[in-house]
Design a protein around this motif. Structure first.
Motif, PDB file in Angstrom:
ATOM      1  N   UNK A 164     -47.187  78.436  84.482  1.00 39.41           N
ATOM      2  CA  UNK A 164     -47.954  79.386  85.284  1.00 39.41           C
ATOM      3  C   UNK A 164     -47.057  80.373  86.003  1.00 39.41           C
ATOM      4  N   UNK A 165     -45.769  80.066  86.015  1.00 41.33           N
ATOM      5  CA  UNK A 165     -44.810  80.970  86.635  1.00 41.33           C
ATOM      6  C   UNK A 165     -43.765  81.367  85.603  1.00 41.33           C
TER       7      UNK A 165
ATOM      8  N   UNK B 150     -56.353  83.779  92.305  1.00 39.03           N
ATOM      9  CA  UNK B 150     -55.941  83.909  90.908  1.00 39.03           C
ATOM     10  C   UNK B 150     -54.477  83.512  90.701  1.00 39.03           C
ATOM     11  N   UNK B 151     -54.155  83.218  89.394  1.00 39.88           N
ATOM     12  CA  UNK B 151     -52.805  82.798  89.058  1.00 39.88           C
ATOM     13  C   UNK B 151     -52.350  83.396  87.737  1.00 39.88           C
TER      14      UNK B 151
ATOM     15  N   UNK C  14     -65.842  72.430  86.832  1.00 42.32           N
ATOM     16  CA  UNK C  14     -64.540  71.824  87.107  1.00 42.32           C
ATOM     17  C   UNK C  14     -63.943  72.548  88.303  1.00 42.32           C
ATOM     18  N   UNK C  15     -63.828  71.884  89.418  1.00 43.77           N
ATOM     19  CA  UNK C  15     -63.310  72.568  90.614  1.00 43.77           C
ATOM     20  C   UNK C  15     -61.828  72.883  90.470  1.00 43.77           C
ATOM     21  N   UNK C  16     -61.410  73.906  91.160  1.00 40.23           N
ATOM     22  CA  UNK C  16     -59.998  74.286  91.170  1.00 40.23           C
ATOM     23  C   UNK C  16     -59.223  73.263  91.991  1.00 40.23           C
ATOM     24  N   UNK C  17     -58.150  72.724  91.364  1.00 40.33           N
ATOM     25  CA  UNK C  17     -57.360  71.702  92.048  1.00 40.33           C
ATOM     26  C   UNK C  17     -56.663  72.283  93.284  1.00 40.33           C
TER      27      UNK C  17
ATOM     28  N   UNK D 293     -59.999  81.606  88.329  1.00 41.39           N
ATOM     29  CA  UNK D 293     -60.961  80.578  87.967  1.00 41.39           C
ATOM     30  C   UNK D 293     -62.110  80.566  88.978  1.00 41.39           C
ATOM     31  N   UNK D 294     -63.286  80.208  88.473  1.00 44.34           N
ATOM     32  CA  UNK D 294     -64.453  80.144  89.346  1.00 44.34           C
ATOM     33  C   UNK D 294     -64.345  78.935  90.268  1.00 44.34           C
ATOM     34  N   UNK D 295     -64.566  79.168  91.539  1.00 47.09           N
ATOM     35  CA  UNK D 295     -64.540  78.057  92.513  1.00 47.09           C
ATOM     36  C   UNK D 295     -65.886  77.342  92.570  1.00 47.09           C
TER      37      UNK D 295
END
Length: 470
Positions: A321-322, A123-124, A114-117, A108-110
């Motif tokens: 996500x996992x 990456x994930x 919408x900021x990355x929580x 995701x773009x930092x």
């Protein structure tokens, strides 16, 4: 889930009736009997009537045609096509269930909106596994009417194949009889030409000896040339008939095997039956009725568009996500909904579809009635044809016998000097032409009986269908 089941039970209960007219066979003006009554008619319409000819070669040709004819293979493939369409249409009445899975990795773009929580790996990875389903509740009977129409179209296609079988068997039998008629006419022409050649040679010697005039010699020669001139057209017709019959057999044009001569073939009996029985006997009438059933059902499909379409949709699965957390409780996800779509303004589109469906149903109705009238006419024509052809053949047979005696007495009178050879020529010319006409009439009589069995329809089509399948 309990609420979903309650909703489904309620909507299913509402779908007890289907919009649109239920099919009822229209009244048919059926004559009580045929105009031509045959006292010797027999109930043979449900048998393999072509075997009555008593010719094993004809039986084999018909069996070959039922296995190899290209039109019949096309008709069989068309049944499979319409069966597939029926299955597709019918499937819409049942729940549609699908499954899906997704696995991947993303960054995701930092610097995005919408900021990355915090704590989120970037990456994930992401993993999803789900089942989805939808089911249109057929409250108004749209799907049932569509399935009814598709089934009727399938049945009409099956009856269309039986119509091809009926036409094919009749065409092979009729073509074979016509071929044997032409063979016999050619035999008569060649035999006559050979006999006249001998007469011509004899009269040439007489002319050279001065016992006859040149006029008599030219008259004998003209009779000889007349017989020769009749041979090539018959040979042409025989070759063309063989080519046509070969195509019916599913082969390239070529010679066709022969069995019995036309004089050795047995005339089949006249089939019996009432006009009302044609509605169940003839596959083309049943096909026309199935077209009417399909058109009638399409009215309900068109009218159902006035009412809301109600469906059940649902989704159940896992998202994580996992991969190791995919089947844990927190990763579970589900949803269900009852979407309802109601047309509000269509600018007359639905009413136009309904009018078109009603008009198509009326076309099918009139077409059904028209096919029935044509069937009655075909039977009447065939019965009249065979009756009058039989009478004509009997008269021509007596005429040939009388002319044969005339030729004999004319020759006796000429040999004894009581008359000129012109009398003999006229008698031989009349005998030749009448004998050819007699054979033609005999072929027409056989063809009229073939047409009788074709126009009557019958259970023999199912028997022939079995031969085609083997």
């Amino acid at each position: 889930m309990r609420r979903v089941c309650l909703w489904a039970a309620l909507l299913t209960a509402l779908s007890g009736c289907a919009i649109g007219p239920d099919y009822e066979r229209p009244a048919v003006d059926t004559p009580p009997s045929w105009r031509v009554e045959e006292p010797e008619a027999r109930e043979l319409a449900n048998t393999a009537w072509w075997e009555q000819f008593g010719d094993p070669v004809l039986n084999e040709l018909i069996q070959t045609a039922l296995k190899e004819n290209k039109d019949l293979k096309i008709a069989a493939a068309r049944i499979e096509e319409f069966y597939g369409r029926y299955v597709v249409t019918r499937a819409a009445m049942f729940p549609q269930i699908g499954a899906g899975a997704t696995g991947g990795r993303e960054r995701l773009s930092e610097q995005g909106a919408v900021p990355v929580a915090p704590g989120v790996h970037n990456p994930g990875s992401f993993w999803e596994l789900f089942l989805s389903g939808s089911w249109e509740i057929d409250v108004w009977g749209r799907l049932r009417r569509a399935t009814e129409a598709a089934k009727a179209s399938l049945l009409a296609t099956e009856e269309g194949r039986r119509t091809v079988i009926l036409t094919l068997v009749s065409s092979v039998a009729g073509s074979y009889v016509n071929l044997r008629s032409l063979d016999r006419q050619l035999e008569i022409a060649e035999k006559t030409a050979k006999a006249r050649e001998g007469s011509y040679d004899l009269f040439k010697r007489r002319f050279e000896g001065g016992t006859i005039s040149e006029l008599e010699l030219s008259q004998v020669k003209s009779l000889y040339e007349q017989a020769l001139a009749s041979i090539p057209p018959l040979q042409k017709l025989i070759a063309q008939q063989e080519n046509a019959l070969s195509v019916l057999l599913g082969r390239n044009p070529g010679p066709v095997p022969r069995g019995k001569t036309i004089d050795e073939l047995t005339l089949p009996a006249v089939p019996a039956g009432l006009p009302s029985e044609l509605l169940e006997r003839r596959p083309d009438l049943r096909q026309a009725e199935e077209f009417l059933v399909a058109a009638n059902a399409q009215i309900g499909v068109a009218r159902a568009a006035y009412f809301p379409a109600i469906s059940l949709t649902g989704l159940f699965g896992w998202s994580s996500r996992e991969l190791s957390d995919l089947f844990t409780g927190p990763a579970k996800t589900w949803s269900w909904a009852v979407p309802i779509a109601q047309p509000v303004f269509t600018a007359g589109a639905i009413s136009g579809q309904v009018k078109a469906a009603v008009a198509i149903q009326q076309e099918a109705l009139v077409g059904y009635q028209q096919v029935i009238q044509a069937a009655f006419r075909e039977v009447e024509d065939a019965l009249v044809d065979q009756r009058r052809s039989r009478e004509q053949l009997e008269a021509q047979t007596r005429e040939v016998e009388a002319l044969a005696q005339t030729v004999h007495f004319a020759r006796v009178r000429f040999d004894n000097g009581y008359t000129s050879f012109i009398e003999v020529l006229d008698a031989e010319r009349s005998l030749f032409e009448t004998d050819l006409a007699r054979i033609q009439t005999k072929g027409i009589l056989f063809q009229s009986l073939v047409n009788c069995y074709k126009s009557m329809g019958g259970g023999w089509v199912v028997e022939a269908e079995g031969l085609a399948a083997n």
